[in-house]
Every structure is written in C-alpha cells, then in structure tokens.
Design a protein around this motif. Structure first.
Motif, PDB file in Angstrom:
ATOM      1  N   LEU A  41       0.822  -1.206   0.000  1.00  0.00           N
ATOM      2  CA  LEU A  41       0.000   0.000   0.000  1.00  0.00           C
ATOM      3  C   LEU A  41       0.856   1.257   0.000  1.00  0.00           C
ATOM      4  CD1 LEU A  41      -2.766  -1.005   2.591  1.00  0.00           C
ATOM      5  CD2 LEU A  41      -2.995  -0.912   0.110  1.00  0.00           C
ATOM      6  N   LEU A  42       1.921   1.236   0.771  1.00  0.00           N
ATOM      7  CA  LEU A  42       2.763   2.422   0.897  1.00  0.00           C
ATOM      8  C   LEU A  42       3.592   2.688  -0.365  1.00  0.00           C
ATOM      9  CD1 LEU A  42       3.988   2.157   4.601  1.00  0.00           C
ATOM     10  CD2 LEU A  42       2.032   3.398   3.667  1.00  0.00           C
ATOM     11  N   VAL A  43       3.783   1.655  -1.187  1.00  0.00           N
ATOM     12  CA  VAL A  43       4.507   1.827  -2.444  1.00  0.00           C
ATOM     13  C   VAL A  43       3.812   2.850  -3.333  1.00  0.00           C
ATOM     14  CG1 VAL A  43       4.974   0.658  -4.648  1.00  0.00           C
ATOM     15  CG2 VAL A  43       5.718  -0.381  -2.519  1.00  0.00           C
ATOM     16  N   THR A  44       2.484   2.948  -3.214  1.00  0.00           N
ATOM     17  CA  THR A  44       1.736   3.886  -4.047  1.00  0.00           C
ATOM     18  C   THR A  44       1.638   5.279  -3.425  1.00  0.00           C
ATOM     19  OG1 THR A  44      -0.415   3.296  -3.062  1.00  0.00           O
ATOM     20  CG2 THR A  44       0.353   1.976  -4.932  1.00  0.00           C
ATOM     21  N   THR A  45       1.933   5.400  -2.157  1.00  0.00           N
ATOM     22  CA  THR A  45       1.722   6.671  -1.463  1.00  0.00           C
ATOM     23  C   THR A  45       2.801   7.703  -1.778  1.00  0.00           C
ATOM     24  OG1 THR A  45       0.643   5.493   0.359  1.00  0.00           O
ATOM     25  CG2 THR A  45       1.341   7.750   0.780  1.00  0.00           C
ATOM     26  N   VAL A  46       4.047   7.340  -1.597  1.00  0.00           N
ATOM     27  CA  VAL A  46       5.155   8.293  -1.754  1.00  0.00           C
ATOM     28  C   VAL A  46       5.272   8.828  -3.177  1.00  0.00           C
ATOM     29  CG1 VAL A  46       7.636   8.628  -1.531  1.00  0.00           C
ATOM     30  CG2 VAL A  46       6.405   7.308   0.199  1.00  0.00           C
ATOM     31  N   PRO A  47       5.209   7.980  -4.220  1.00  0.00           N
ATOM     32  CA  PRO A  47       5.297   8.530  -5.580  1.00  0.00           C
ATOM     33  C   PRO A  47       4.218   9.561  -5.888  1.00  0.00           C
ATOM     34  CG  PRO A  47       5.649   6.162  -5.627  1.00  0.00           C
ATOM     35  CD  PRO A  47       5.192   6.503  -4.244  1.00  0.00           C
ATOM     36  N   VAL A  48       3.018   9.340  -5.374  1.00  0.00           N
ATOM     37  CA  VAL A  48       1.938  10.303  -5.604  1.00  0.00           C
ATOM     38  C   VAL A  48       2.270  11.631  -4.929  1.00  0.00           C
ATOM     39  CG1 VAL A  48      -0.498  10.797  -5.178  1.00  0.00           C
ATOM     40  CG2 VAL A  48       0.199   8.519  -5.901  1.00  0.00           C
ATOM     41  N   MET A  49       2.927  11.580  -3.793  1.00  0.00           N
ATOM     42  CA  MET A  49       3.338  12.810  -3.106  1.00  0.00           C
ATOM     43  C   MET A  49       4.358  13.576  -3.948  1.00  0.00           C
ATOM     44  SD  MET A  49       3.587  11.403   0.842  1.00  0.00           S
ATOM     45  CE  MET A  49       3.808  13.043   1.554  1.00  0.00           C
ATOM     46  N   PHE A  50       5.270  12.861  -4.612  1.00  0.00           N
ATOM     47  CA  PHE A  50       6.237  13.511  -5.500  1.00  0.00           C
ATOM     48  C   PHE A  50       5.516  14.182  -6.665  1.00  0.00           C
ATOM     49  CE2 PHE A  50       9.271  11.333  -3.035  1.00  0.00           C
ATOM     50  CZ  PHE A  50      10.548  11.715  -3.410  1.00  0.00           C
ATOM     51  N   LEU A  51       4.513  13.500  -7.216  1.00  0.00           N
ATOM     52  CA  LEU A  51       3.768  14.065  -8.337  1.00  0.00           C
ATOM     53  C   LEU A  51       2.977  15.297  -7.893  1.00  0.00           C
ATOM     54  CD1 LEU A  51       2.812  13.948 -11.258  1.00  0.00           C
ATOM     55  CD2 LEU A  51       1.007  12.347 -10.532  1.00  0.00           C
ATOM     56  N   ALA A  52       2.347  15.202  -6.737  1.00  0.00           N
ATOM     57  CA  ALA A  52       1.567  16.329  -6.230  1.00  0.00           C
ATOM     58  C   ALA A  52       2.451  17.546  -5.985  1.00  0.00           C
ATOM     59  CB  ALA A  52       0.848  15.935  -4.946  1.00  0.00           C
ATOM     60  N   ILE A 172      -4.776   9.666  -0.209  1.00  0.00           N
ATOM     61  CA  ILE A 172      -4.178  10.190   1.021  1.00  0.00           C
ATOM     62  C   ILE A 172      -2.846  10.871   0.728  1.00  0.00           C
ATOM     63  CG2 ILE A 172      -3.152   9.522   3.240  1.00  0.00           C
ATOM     64  CD1 ILE A 172      -5.306   7.301   3.379  1.00  0.00           C
ATOM     65  N   GLY A 173      -2.023  10.246  -0.104  1.00  0.00           N
ATOM     66  CA  GLY A 173      -0.737  10.834  -0.457  1.00  0.00           C
ATOM     67  C   GLY A 173      -0.894  12.170  -1.156  1.00  0.00           C
ATOM     68  N   TRP A 174      -1.850  12.253  -2.067  1.00  0.00           N
ATOM     69  CA  TRP A 174      -2.087  13.512  -2.779  1.00  0.00           C
ATOM     70  C   TRP A 174      -2.606  14.583  -1.823  1.00  0.00           C
ATOM     71  CZ3 TRP A 174      -1.098  14.681  -7.889  1.00  0.00           C
ATOM     72  CH2 TRP A 174      -1.595  15.912  -8.348  1.00  0.00           C
ATOM     73  N   ALA A 175      -3.573  14.197  -0.995  1.00  0.00           N
ATOM     74  CA  ALA A 175      -4.168  15.143  -0.050  1.00  0.00           C
ATOM     75  C   ALA A 175      -3.157  15.624   0.979  1.00  0.00           C
ATOM     76  CB  ALA A 175      -5.367  14.504   0.650  1.00  0.00           C
ATOM     77  N   ALA A 176      -2.196  14.782   1.341  1.00  0.00           N
ATOM     78  CA  ALA A 176      -1.181  15.173   2.319  1.00  0.00           C
ATOM     79  C   ALA A 176      -0.372  16.358   1.822  1.00  0.00           C
ATOM     80  CB  ALA A 176      -0.262  13.998   2.619  1.00  0.00           C
ATOM     81  N   VAL A 177      -0.134  16.404   0.514  1.00  0.00           N
ATOM     82  CA  VAL A 177       0.681  17.481  -0.066  1.00  0.00           C
ATOM     83  C   VAL A 177      -0.162  18.697  -0.415  1.00  0.00           C
ATOM     84  CG1 VAL A 177       2.149  18.123  -2.023  1.00  0.00           C
ATOM     85  CG2 VAL A 177       2.407  15.876  -0.951  1.00  0.00           C
ATOM     86  N   THR A 178      -1.329  18.473  -1.013  1.00  0.00           N
ATOM     87  CA  THR A 178      -2.117  19.575  -1.573  1.00  0.00           C
ATOM     88  C   THR A 178      -3.291  20.006  -0.711  1.00  0.00           C
ATOM     89  OG1 THR A 178      -3.636  18.125  -2.800  1.00  0.00           O
ATOM     90  CG2 THR A 178      -1.539  18.712  -3.872  1.00  0.00           C
ATOM     91  N   GLY A 179      -3.750  19.127   0.191  1.00  0.00           N
ATOM     92  CA  GLY A 179      -4.935  19.439   0.983  1.00  0.00           C
ATOM     93  C   GLY A 179      -6.223  19.271   0.203  1.00  0.00           C
ATOM     94  N   THR A 180      -6.124  18.701  -1.003  1.00  0.00           N
ATOM     95  CA  THR A 180      -7.287  18.460  -1.845  1.00  0.00           C
ATOM     96  C   THR A 180      -7.159  17.077  -2.477  1.00  0.00           C
ATOM     97  OG1 THR A 180      -6.244  19.407  -3.813  1.00  0.00           O
ATOM     98  CG2 THR A 180      -7.485  20.921  -2.401  1.00  0.00           C
ATOM     99  N   VAL A 181      -8.158  16.712  -3.295  1.00  0.00           N
ATOM    100  CA  VAL A 181      -8.088  15.486  -4.091  1.00  0.00           C
ATOM    101  C   VAL A 181      -8.238  15.888  -5.555  1.00  0.00           C
ATOM    102  CG1 VAL A 181      -9.155  13.271  -4.633  1.00  0.00           C
ATOM    103  CG2 VAL A 181      -9.025  14.035  -2.255  1.00  0.00           C
ATOM    104  N   GLY A 182      -7.135  15.875  -6.307  1.00  0.00           N
ATOM    105  CA  GLY A 182      -7.151  16.308  -7.699  1.00  0.00           C
ATOM    106  C   GLY A 182      -7.462  15.181  -8.661  1.00  0.00           C
ATOM    107  N   TRP A 183      -7.677  15.556  -9.924  1.00  0.00           N
ATOM    108  CA  TRP A 183      -7.977  14.555 -10.947  1.00  0.00           C
ATOM    109  C   TRP A 183      -6.831  13.578 -11.139  1.00  0.00           C
ATOM    110  CZ3 TRP A 183     -12.567  13.321 -12.304  1.00  0.00           C
ATOM    111  CH2 TRP A 183     -13.600  14.275 -12.318  1.00  0.00           C
ATOM    112  N   GLU A 184      -5.606  14.056 -10.970  1.00  0.00           N
ATOM    113  CA  GLU A 184      -4.460  13.151 -11.094  1.00  0.00           C
ATOM    114  C   GLU A 184      -4.568  12.013 -10.082  1.00  0.00           C
ATOM    115  OE1 GLU A 184      -2.948  17.424 -11.796  1.00  0.00           O
ATOM    116  OE2 GLU A 184      -4.430  16.398 -10.541  1.00  0.00           O
TER     117      GLU A 184
END
Length: 318
Positions: A41-52, A172-184
């Motif tokens: 599960l965590l494998v998908t979290t960090v990369p999304v944070m980099f993208l965000a 969760i990873g995206w929201a952690a960085v941006t505070g929102t949930v984007g289309w990406e």
C-alpha cells in the motif's frame, strides 16, 4: 540434554521465558497488521506525493504520512483478522494467523484495532491535515466493514468493490501534499481499482480449494477459470488505458509514458497468456496463475516509480 546442562537451566529460567513470551506477543500483534500488505500500500503513497509536489516533498511530511498510513492499514487488517478468524481457520494459507492459534483473543484484537484507528486518525489530523485523516478513517471503514463484513462472504465481486479501500493511499498521499483530491489522484485511484482484480484473482485461482473449503465465494470458486481469465484480461486493459490518461491530465512526460506502455504491455501479455492456458483446459499447476500475481506487484512498483521520477526529470512529450 541432562539436568546439569547449563543451556537447559538458562532456557528454563523465568527471565528467558518472559523475554521469549514478550517477543512472541509483540510478533503476534504485528502479524495482525499484515506488514507485507502495508508495504504494498505504501509503495503507491510516496510517488503520488512527489507528483503532487512536482518535486521532492518535505521529508517530515513523507515520514508522517507513512507512519499514519501504516497505522491506518494496520487497523483495517487487524479488524479483518478478528472478523475472519473462522474463515482463516479453514484455510491452510491463513491457519497460522494469531487469531486462529489463540495467541491474541478477539477482544484484545478489537481493542488493538480500535487503538490503531484512533491513533492513526489523530496522527493524520495533527501532523498532516484533516482531509488525509478523513480519508484514512474512510479507508478503514471501507475495508473492515464494506469488504470484510458485507461483501467478502456474499458476492463473487467482493474483491472488486471491497478493493477500493486499497486505492485510498493514493488519495491520502495527494491530499497530504495539496490538501485536496485532484484529478491526477483520481486517475491513479482508478488504476489501482482496475489493478486489484487481476492482482488478487490469480491468487484466488491458486488457492481455490482453500476458499471453497471456507465457503468464500471468490470468483474462481464460483466460475470456470476461463470466465475468470477473461475478466482478468478486461480489467488489465482498463487498468493500462486508465494509466495513460495521466499523461495529458498531469501532464506527464516521456519517462512515465514509456514506463506505463512497457510495464502495461507486459501485464496485458501475461493476462492473455493466462487466458490462453485457461481455454486450453490446463490445470492450476500448468496454468501458473501466480506468475501474474507476482508480476502484478512488480507492475505497481515500476509504474509508480515512473510517477515519482517523471516530475523530477520531466521530459515533455510535445
């Protein structure tokens, strides 16, 4: 071994017994959280944070999100072990889980799961943000109640809809960085959503007899392997097509595009191999469904590595 053997006296000492018992108890509670699933599960979290971030996020934010995600996933998995202890006892693959062996009582398991739920939610709210805390709590409810208690024992589509809980780390990873949930984030959520059946059904094919003995209606238990393989192929195509939607939306560059095309093409090829073998009437040993199961794990790691690297070394397509 004689009574005068020093090693016998040491191993029999109260201190040694307490030490061994303490380690065994901790190990049992850790096993309830299913650490190997948490890793995936965590494998998908960090990369999304980099993208965000379109770069490298704060190191502390990454650590805080991973800690919260581990606690949250551990809570959901613990509740699953408590509720499914009767099923786990019937399956050879899960018969050694602590709830089955009696190393942890159902009451203690529930308390442990509840503590992890509270701590993970408060941790996210304190160290990350409120939306990530809400998404984390929602993921626990989706898995513990939606999948485990409602879907798993009632429908062959259990892993399809129940598997949505496993997609939540992306949001969760995206929201952690941006505070929102984007289309990406939504697109990557759908990638994992379509990935889950081709990932889990091959495992269910391999352990079909286990699920049948436990009266769990996984798709390979209630349908012929050819039917299962066709659905695996369909979900695999949907998964790869969805992954390519990220290119214009994010936007992504050549690194991600090539990664998605190559890894996705290999995934689809392996899914079609499984379908051909199923049509030929080959048994599970020759069918080798675990080939796709293991490759599916590699696929997620490779694809999300592309998600992380692309914004760092962005090579625009046009």
């Amino acid at each position: 071994m004689t009574a005068l053997d020093p090693s016998a006296r040491i191993s029999a000492s109260p201190a040694a017994g307490v030490k061994h018992g303490w380690r065994r108890t901790v190990g049992a509670y850790v096993a309830l959280t299913k650490p190997r699933i948490i890793e995936l599960l965590l494998v998908t979290t960090v990369p999304v944070m980099f993208l965000a971030e379109r770069g490298v996020p704060s190191l502390w934010l990454i650590v805080a999100t991973l800690v919260g995600g581990s606690l949250s996933a551990g809570a959901a998995n613990t509740f699953n072990c408590v509720y499914d202890r009767d099923i786990d006892a019937e399956m050879h693959r899960t018969s050694n889980r602590p709830m089955v062996t009696g190393e942890v009582t159902p009451r203690n398991g529930l308390v442990f799961g509840a503590v992890l739920t509270v701590v993970s939610t408060l941790w996210f709210a304190w160290q990350v943000n409120l939306i990530s805390a809400a998404l984390s709590l929602g993921a626990i409810l989706m898995y513990a109640v939606g999948y485990t208690m409602i879907l798993k024992r009632r429908t062959a589509q259990n892993i399809v809809w129940g598997g949505a809980a496993g997609c939540m780390p992306v949001l969760i990873g995206w929201a952690a960085v941006t505070g929102t949930v984007g289309w990406e984030a939504v697109i990557l959520f759908l990638v994992i959503f379509f990935w889950t059946p081709p990932h889990y059904w091959p495992l269910s094919m391999r352990f079909k007899d286990d699920y049948a003995a436990a009266h769990v209606p996984m798709l390979p238990v209630v349908e012929r392997f050819t039917v299962v393989a066709r659905q695996i192929v369909a979900y695999s195509w949907a998964m790869v097509a969805t992954s390519l939607l990220l290119v214009p939306v994010a936007p992504m560059g050549w690194i991600y595009l090539v990664t998605a095309l190559v890894s996705g093409g290999l995934f689809i090829a392996e899914a079609h191999r499984l379908l051909r073998a199923a049509k030929a009437g080959e048994g599970p040993k020759v069918l080798r469904p675990m080939r796709l199961f293991h490759f599916s794990i590699s696929y997620v790691a490779i694809l999300f590595l592309g998600v992380a690297v692309d914004p760092l070394l962005y090579l625009p397509i046009t």
